[in-house]
Enzyme design. Structure first.
Site, mmCIF file in Angstrom:
data_model
loop_
_atom_site.group_PDB
_atom_site.id
_atom_site.type_symbol
_atom_site.label_atom_id
_atom_site.label_comp_id
_atom_site.label_asym_id
_atom_site.label_seq_id
_atom_site.Cartn_x
_atom_site.Cartn_y
_atom_site.Cartn_z
ATOM 1 C CG ASP A 94 -2.011 1.056 1.078
ATOM 2 O OD1 ASP A 94 -2.067 1.705 0.011
ATOM 3 O OD2 ASP A 94 -2.784 1.239 2.027
ATOM 4 C CB CYS A 97 -0.480 3.192 3.644
ATOM 5 S SG CYS A 97 -1.889 2.984 4.746
ATOM 6 C CG ASN A 201 -4.840 -1.787 7.830
ATOM 7 O OD1 ASN A 201 -5.343 -1.510 6.745
ATOM 8 N ND2 ASN A 201 -3.618 -2.206 7.945
ATOM 9 C CG ASN A 324 3.513 1.499 3.754
ATOM 10 O OD1 ASN A 324 4.045 1.393 4.850
ATOM 11 N ND2 ASN A 324 2.539 0.702 3.369
ATOM 12 N N GLY A 373 -3.821 3.821 17.031
ATOM 13 C CA GLY A 373 -3.735 2.743 18.017
ATOM 14 C C GLY A 373 -4.587 1.577 17.550
ATOM 15 C CG MET A 375 -11.833 -0.678 16.325
ATOM 16 S SD MET A 375 -13.009 -1.423 15.196
ATOM 17 C CE MET A 375 -12.145 -2.920 14.820
ATOM 18 C CG HIS A 398 3.027 2.394 10.983
ATOM 19 N ND1 HIS A 398 3.405 1.317 11.754
ATOM 20 C CD2 HIS A 398 2.153 1.906 10.071
ATOM 21 C CE1 HIS A 398 2.775 0.234 11.319
ATOM 22 N NE2 HIS A 398 2.014 0.556 10.306
ATOM 23 C CB ALA A 400 -0.673 -0.318 18.370
ATOM 24 N N GLY A 401 1.029 -1.479 15.945
ATOM 25 C CA GLY A 401 1.597 -2.688 15.356
ATOM 26 C C GLY A 401 0.788 -3.904 15.779
HETATM 27 P P1 5GP Z 1 -0.952 -0.139 8.916
HETATM 28 O O1 5GP Z 1 -0.518 1.105 8.269
HETATM 29 O O2 5GP Z 1 0.201 -1.020 9.256
HETATM 30 O O3 5GP Z 1 -1.985 -0.825 8.136
HETATM 31 O O4 5GP Z 1 -1.669 0.273 10.274
HETATM 32 C C1 5GP Z 1 -1.127 1.280 11.073
HETATM 33 C C2 5GP Z 1 -1.617 1.216 12.473
HETATM 34 O O5 5GP Z 1 -2.923 1.752 12.567
HETATM 35 C C3 5GP Z 1 -1.756 -0.152 13.093
HETATM 36 O O6 5GP Z 1 -0.514 -0.619 13.558
HETATM 37 C C4 5GP Z 1 -2.733 0.092 14.223
HETATM 38 O O7 5GP Z 1 -2.069 0.362 15.438
HETATM 39 C C5 5GP Z 1 -3.494 1.324 13.788
HETATM 40 N N1 5GP Z 1 -4.927 1.073 13.557
HETATM 41 C C6 5GP Z 1 -5.476 0.029 12.897
HETATM 42 N N2 5GP Z 1 -6.817 0.165 12.865
HETATM 43 C C7 5GP Z 1 -7.121 1.320 13.510
HETATM 44 C C8 5GP Z 1 -8.346 2.027 13.784
HETATM 45 O O8 5GP Z 1 -9.449 1.610 13.433
HETATM 46 N N3 5GP Z 1 -8.246 3.194 14.459
HETATM 47 C C9 5GP Z 1 -7.048 3.709 14.871
HETATM 48 N N4 5GP Z 1 -7.032 4.858 15.519
HETATM 49 N N5 5GP Z 1 -5.888 3.066 14.624
HETATM 50 C C10 5GP Z 1 -5.917 1.899 13.949
HETATM 51 MN MN MN Z 2 -1.076 2.394 6.910
HETATM 52 MN MN MN Z 3 -2.612 0.832 4.109
#
Ligand code: 5GP
Ligand code: MN
Ligand code: MN
Length: 475
Positions: A94, A97, A201, A324, A373, A375, A398, A400-401
């Site tokens: 992505d 992102c 996500n 990314n 973090g 949802m 970026h 919580a992971g």
């Molecule tokens: P990624 O970019 O790796 O897809 O996600 C980045 C981060 O977004 C994840 O590590 C997670 O901590 C956070 N995240 C995922 N879903 C949600 C969400 O619905 N709300 C919020 N505030 N953070 C999220």
């Molecule tokens: Mn992302």
């Molecule tokens: Mn993404």
């Protein structure tokens, strides 16, 4: 861990080069995060450290977890003049992102009575879910203009305001994009997907500023306790994914002709100074513009909804930053300024105070670093630090992971119950996919507070504010 991790300070750990590693691997984390980290992260970090032209070290951020080739939460910089490479897997599928944060000009009290109406209107108006399409349909000419212009193109099309551009990385328009490198398939996948959140996500969240940690920086960011803010997290949709898929294949096929030995085929890469390397960079930059434009259009849709539901709102951009990318940046290494191609995969650029590439209004305090973090838990706003350059080429975590895979999460939680439990806590979730919600259950992620605390203690960034979810539109 079976990896020879040496603690070099309270919040940093080092794997000295062994085997074919050219540089050490460095992980920023506290002891608990390190213990919970999958050994796969260390293995992948050591693999990255073997790549040609890598400078200083391969880094993992405190939110690091296993990824495709490179760990998510990974940072690596390469020198083109020393055989340095660019890797599609080092950017991620992505492409660009990222997270955009908006102030609303409203306090939580002002939106409270309209919260459900706001959630419903956002869910109706912002396309969300797998393969969702928007109202914009791009022909060939429009597609090329978008790929070159990014958020600037979107503003020209009437989505948002010119002032928004000042608060986007690269002023919303990535230079060096080459639409000629974007395949027909990638174009086709994107032609109806502009202004859509996507799935998984990705989210659009209305949040409450729950606590200010650094009043001075918060004032510069225009944030006060109890303000309502919006986070938009999404990327380059089908286009980015298609580019990643295609170039990964090309890079695997070309590796031996470039005399690159791959410890893992997922690390496929090409010399920056090769035709393929340049082609990928041109395509990736076009995908960065696609992500900028996408978040800009979603911002416009969000403004339309607020104008209807809460007409007194005034949505202004705090910042928009990707996690990314591979970007050419100047960094001081051992006292010498060098131009490096910095890969950040699931890592946020975090320029410190005074950096010339930060918007003027924010320059004195450092670049906003936007950390989701989950949802159901808090998210965070940090600011880049001065030490960040030396520590991680100005990069921070970026999110919580993930603490477990999507598959594991669906075995542990049911989407419907997650929505109900969060509802009981006053968090309104709207999503087309209950399976997606289960995959994204708050418990599937690491403790974001521990992650940002580690990032701050390691010196990567400074905590500015904590926000808590009120409404989450979830992909
Ligand atoms: P990624 O970019 O790796 O897809 O996600 C980045 C981060 O977004 C994840 O590590 C997670 O901590 C956070 N995240 C995922 N879903 C949600 C969400 O619905 N709300 C919020 N505030 N953070 C999220
Ligand atoms: Mn992302
Ligand atoms: Mn993404």
């Amino acid at each position: 861990s079976e990896y020879p991790l040496k603690r070099q300070s309270e919040f940093s750990w080092r794997i000295d080069p062994f085997g074919k590693m050219r540089v050490p691997g460095i992980v920023y984390a506290d002891e608990q995060l390190i213990e919970a980290m999958d050994d796969k992260v260390f293995e992948q970090l050591c693999n990255v450290a073997t790549l040609p032209g890598i400078v200083q070290a391969a880094y993992a951020m405190p939110d690091a977890h296993w990824g495709y080739g490179f760990p998510i939460g990974g940072v690596a910089a390469f020198d083109a003049d020393q055989g340095g490479v660019v890797s599609a897997g080092g950017v991620g599928f992505d492409i660009s992102c990222g997270v955009r944060a908006l102030r609303t000009g409203l306090t939580v009290d002002e939106i409270e009575s309209r919260r459900t109406a706001l959630a419903d209107a956002l869910y109706r108006h912002v396309p969300v879910g797998v393969g969702s399409t928007g109202r914009i349909h791009l022909n060939e000419k429009g597609m090329n203009a978008m790929l070159l212009g990014g958020a600037r193109w979107a503003v020209e099309q009437g989505y948002g305001e010119p002032a928004d551009l000042e608060h986007i990385e690269e002023r919303g328009c990535m230079q060096g994009a080459d639409p000629g490198e974007i395949s027909a398939r990638a174009r086709k996948r994107q032609q109806d997907e502009m202004g859509t959140l996507g799935s998984g996500n990705h989210y659009l969240e209305v949040q409450r500023v729950a606590e200010i940690y650094d009043p001075e920086i918060a004032t510069a960011f225009g944030l006060r306790e109890n303000d309502a803010v919006v986070f938009i997290h999404c990327g380059s949709r089908g286009l980015g994914h298609q580019i990643g898929t295609e170039f990964l294949k090309y890079m695997v096929l070309a590796a031996s002709s470039h005399h690159i030995e791959l410890p893992d085929r997922e690390l496929a890469c090409a010399p920056i100074n090769s035709e393929l390397g340049q082609a990928y960079l041109g395509a990736m930059r076009a995908a960065i513009n696609c992500a900028f434009a996408n978040r800009q259009i979603i911002t416009h849709l969000t403004r339309q909804v607020f104008a209807e539901v809460l007409p007194q709102a005034d949505l202004t951009l705090l910042f928009d930053v990707s996690h990314n990318t591979c970007k050419l940046e100047t960094h001081t290494v051992e006292g010498r300024k060098r131009k490096l191609y910095v890969h950040r995969k699931g890592a946020t650029r975090a320029f410190g105070p005074g950096h010339p590439d930060i918007p003027e209004t924010l320059r004195a305090v450092g670049q906003p670093v936007l950390i989701g973090g989950s949802m159901g838990t808090e998210s965070h706003i940090l600011a880049g630090s001065s030490q960040g350059e030396e520590l991680s080429f100005n990069s921070a975590c970026h999110g919580a992971g993930r603490a477990m895979s999507r598959h594991q999460a669906t075995k542990r939680w049911r989407g419907r119950s997650v929505v109900d439990e969060l509802g009981a806590r006053g968090i309104v979730i709207r999503s087309p996919s209950m399976r997606g919600v289960a995959e994204e259950a708050p418990g599937a992620y690491k403790d974001v507070r521990a992650v940002v605390d580690a990032a701050q203690s390691a010196g990567l960034a400074r905590k500015v504010a904590r926000v808590e979810p009120l409404v989450c539109i979830k992909g």
